[in-house]
Design an enzyme around this catalytic site. Structure first.
Site, PDB file in Angstrom:
ATOM      1  N   SER A   1      80.096  47.160 -24.494  1.00  0.00           N
ATOM      2  CA  SER A   1      80.810  45.923 -24.827  1.00  0.00           C
ATOM      3  C   SER A   1      80.099  45.189 -25.959  1.00  0.00           C
ATOM      4  O   SER A   1      80.751  44.600 -26.837  1.00  0.00           O
ATOM      5  CB  SER A   1      80.933  45.024 -23.594  1.00  0.00           C
ATOM      6  OG  SER A   1      79.693  44.913 -22.925  1.00  0.00           O
TER       7      SER A   1
ATOM      8  N   HIS B   1      78.287  41.428  -9.997  1.00  0.00           N
ATOM      9  CA  HIS B   1      79.666  41.040  -9.665  1.00  0.00           C
ATOM     10  C   HIS B   1      79.826  40.412  -8.274  1.00  0.00           C
ATOM     11  O   HIS B   1      80.947  40.244  -7.801  1.00  0.00           O
ATOM     12  CB  HIS B   1      80.587  42.261  -9.759  1.00  0.00           C
ATOM     13  CG  HIS B   1      80.852  42.697 -11.184  1.00  0.00           C
ATOM     14  ND1 HIS B   1      80.343  42.039 -12.264  1.00  0.00           N
ATOM     15  CD2 HIS B   1      81.596  43.712 -11.689  1.00  0.00           C
ATOM     16  CE1 HIS B   1      80.741  42.627 -13.375  1.00  0.00           C
ATOM     17  NE2 HIS B   1      81.497  43.645 -13.062  1.00  0.00           N
TER      18      HIS B   1
ATOM     19  N   HIS C   1      84.888  39.988 -16.531  1.00  0.00           N
ATOM     20  CA  HIS C   1      85.264  41.392 -16.387  1.00  0.00           C
ATOM     21  C   HIS C   1      85.482  41.772 -14.927  1.00  0.00           C
ATOM     22  O   HIS C   1      84.928  41.163 -14.030  1.00  0.00           O
ATOM     23  CB  HIS C   1      84.164  42.290 -16.991  1.00  0.00           C
ATOM     24  CG  HIS C   1      84.641  43.673 -17.284  1.00  0.00           C
ATOM     25  ND1 HIS C   1      83.976  44.801 -16.880  1.00  0.00           N
ATOM     26  CD2 HIS C   1      85.759  44.099 -17.925  1.00  0.00           C
ATOM     27  CE1 HIS C   1      84.650  45.863 -17.288  1.00  0.00           C
ATOM     28  NE2 HIS C   1      85.735  45.468 -17.918  1.00  0.00           N
ATOM     29  N   ASP C   2      86.321  42.790 -14.739  1.00  0.00           N
ATOM     30  CA  ASP C   2      86.545  43.400 -13.418  1.00  0.00           C
ATOM     31  C   ASP C   2      87.288  42.505 -12.431  1.00  0.00           C
ATOM     32  O   ASP C   2      87.138  42.660 -11.215  1.00  0.00           O
ATOM     33  CB  ASP C   2      85.229  43.883 -12.799  1.00  0.00           C
ATOM     34  CG  ASP C   2      84.776  45.188 -13.436  1.00  0.00           C
ATOM     35  OD1 ASP C   2      85.645  45.993 -13.816  1.00  0.00           O
ATOM     36  OD2 ASP C   2      83.559  45.412 -13.550  1.00  0.00           O
TER      37      ASP C   2
HETATM   38  C1  LIG Z   1      78.425  46.337 -15.230  1.00  0.00           C
HETATM   39  S1  LIG Z   1      76.964  46.389 -16.164  1.00  0.00           S
HETATM   40  C2  LIG Z   1      77.484  45.800 -17.742  1.00  0.00           C
HETATM   41  C3  LIG Z   1      78.395  46.765 -18.441  1.00  0.00           C
HETATM   42  C4  LIG Z   1      78.531  46.527 -19.921  1.00  0.00           C
HETATM   43  N1  LIG Z   1      79.098  45.231 -20.230  1.00  0.00           N
HETATM   44  C5  LIG Z   1      79.336  47.652 -20.567  1.00  0.00           C
HETATM   45  O1  LIG Z   1      80.176  47.379 -21.446  1.00  0.00           O
HETATM   46  O2  LIG Z   1      79.123  48.801 -20.209  1.00  0.00           O
HETATM   47  C6  LIG Z   1      76.078  45.034 -15.528  1.00  0.00           C
HETATM   48  C7  LIG Z   1      74.750  44.728 -16.241  1.00  0.00           C
HETATM   49  O3  LIG Z   1      74.330  43.442 -15.823  1.00  0.00           O
HETATM   50  C8  LIG Z   1      72.933  43.416 -15.710  1.00  0.00           C
HETATM   51  N2  LIG Z   1      72.575  42.337 -14.762  1.00  0.00           N
HETATM   52  C9  LIG Z   1      72.911  42.233 -13.452  1.00  0.00           C
HETATM   53  N3  LIG Z   1      72.447  41.099 -12.950  1.00  0.00           N
HETATM   54  C10 LIG Z   1      71.808  40.447 -13.952  1.00  0.00           C
HETATM   55  C11 LIG Z   1      71.120  39.209 -14.051  1.00  0.00           C
HETATM   56  N4  LIG Z   1      71.004  38.364 -13.015  1.00  0.00           N
HETATM   57  N5  LIG Z   1      70.591  38.865 -15.231  1.00  0.00           N
HETATM   58  C12 LIG Z   1      70.710  39.687 -16.315  1.00  0.00           C
HETATM   59  N6  LIG Z   1      71.346  40.867 -16.284  1.00  0.00           N
HETATM   60  C13 LIG Z   1      71.892  41.252 -15.116  1.00  0.00           C
HETATM   61  C14 LIG Z   1      72.540  44.799 -15.254  1.00  0.00           C
HETATM   62  O4  LIG Z   1      71.216  45.109 -15.637  1.00  0.00           O
HETATM   63  C15 LIG Z   1      73.598  45.674 -15.940  1.00  0.00           C
HETATM   64  O5  LIG Z   1      73.102  46.238 -17.120  1.00  0.00           O
END
Ligand SMILES: C[S@@+](CC[C@H](N)C(=O)[O-])C[C@H]1O[C@@H](n2cnc3c(N)ncnc32)[C@H](O)[C@@H]1O
Length: 213
Positions: A61, A150, A175-176
């Site tokens: 993204s 999420h 998202h989602d």
């Molecule tokens: C679903 S993935 C993101 C997908 C991405 N937007 C894509 O296009 O593929 C969720 C990401 O959020 C990060 N994440 C989850 N909780 C977080 C937090 N509290 N602070 C920072 N990053 C976080 C994770 O490390 C992960 O890389």
């Protein structure tokens, strides 16, 4: 002689196809149509201010956003992620990730991907938890994309911490929605009915909101 509407339609399809071919090579959790939407909003969306993404993973993204804003020579993308994965990416979980299993981070893959698609000069990487980055963030945001943890609580925290920085008339993308229970429940209960926001688009669960006040 072909009319402008015909040329415009053809240009849009060609642009989508050309970018999709490059972006589909990147690992990530985003439909190409959602990426194209983010690209167009980054290029032509309303307001002035930074583009901030919460949850970058391996840069899919981020790449779409950066391609759009770079094309228009507008503001850079700030990619906020601890790069240690969400709960579902951890070993043994539903979306177990091979980089998390092997080295505990997706940061290397993120940097590699952003460079490979030629937008590393348009991305500022903030390696931090969302809540820590928010504590020191300053400045207006014109486009906020939230795609991190999420769960209901984490979605609410990200929304509450970051949306105050979004300018009036700016965009908040989630998202989602409709695909993950926590973030969907949060959206339905606390955002959908909030008069400060209006849903302007829903692309396969990528909800785009306009901030009204
Ligand atoms: C679903 S993935 C993101 C997908 C991405 N937007 C894509 O296009 O593929 C969720 C990401 O959020 C990060 N994440 C989850 N909780 C977080 C937090 N509290 N602070 C920072 N990053 C976080 C994770 O490390 C992960 O890389």
């Amino acid at each position: 002689m072909l009319s402008d509407p015909i040329m415009y339609r053809l240009h849009t399809v060609f642009e989508y196809y050309e970018t999709e071919v490059a972006m589909s090579k990147l690992e990530g959790f985003l439909y190409e149509m959602q990426g194209f939407t983010l690209m167009v909003l980054a290029e032509q969306g309303p307001g002035a201010g930074a583009i901030v993404e919460i949850g970058s993973f391996k840069g899919k993204s981020t790449g779409w956003l950066a391609k759009g804003t770079k094309k228009a020579s507008r503001e850079k993308v700030f990619a906020v992620d601890a790069f240690t994965g969400s709960p579902e990416h951890q070993p043994g979980m539903g979306c177990e990730d091979h980089d998390i299993v092997r080295i505990g981070t997706t940061l290397e893959a993120f940097k590699r991907n952003i460079a490979a698609i030629g937008v590393d000069d348009y991305v500022e990487t903030i390696v931090a938890k969302s809540e820590d980055a928010a504590a020191t963030w300053q400045g207006p945001i014109r486009l906020l994309f939230i795609d991190a943890d999420h769960s209901y609580e984490a979605s609410k925290l990200d929304f509450d911490l970051w949306t105050p920085h979004v300018v009036r008339g700016g965009l908040v993308c989630l998202h989602d929605i409709g695909h993950w229970d926590g973030v969907t429940e949060f959206y339905d209960r606390e955002v959908k009915t909030n008069p400060a926001y209006r849903e302007v688009l829903n692309v396969m669960g990528l909800v785009v909101l306009e901030k009204l006040s």
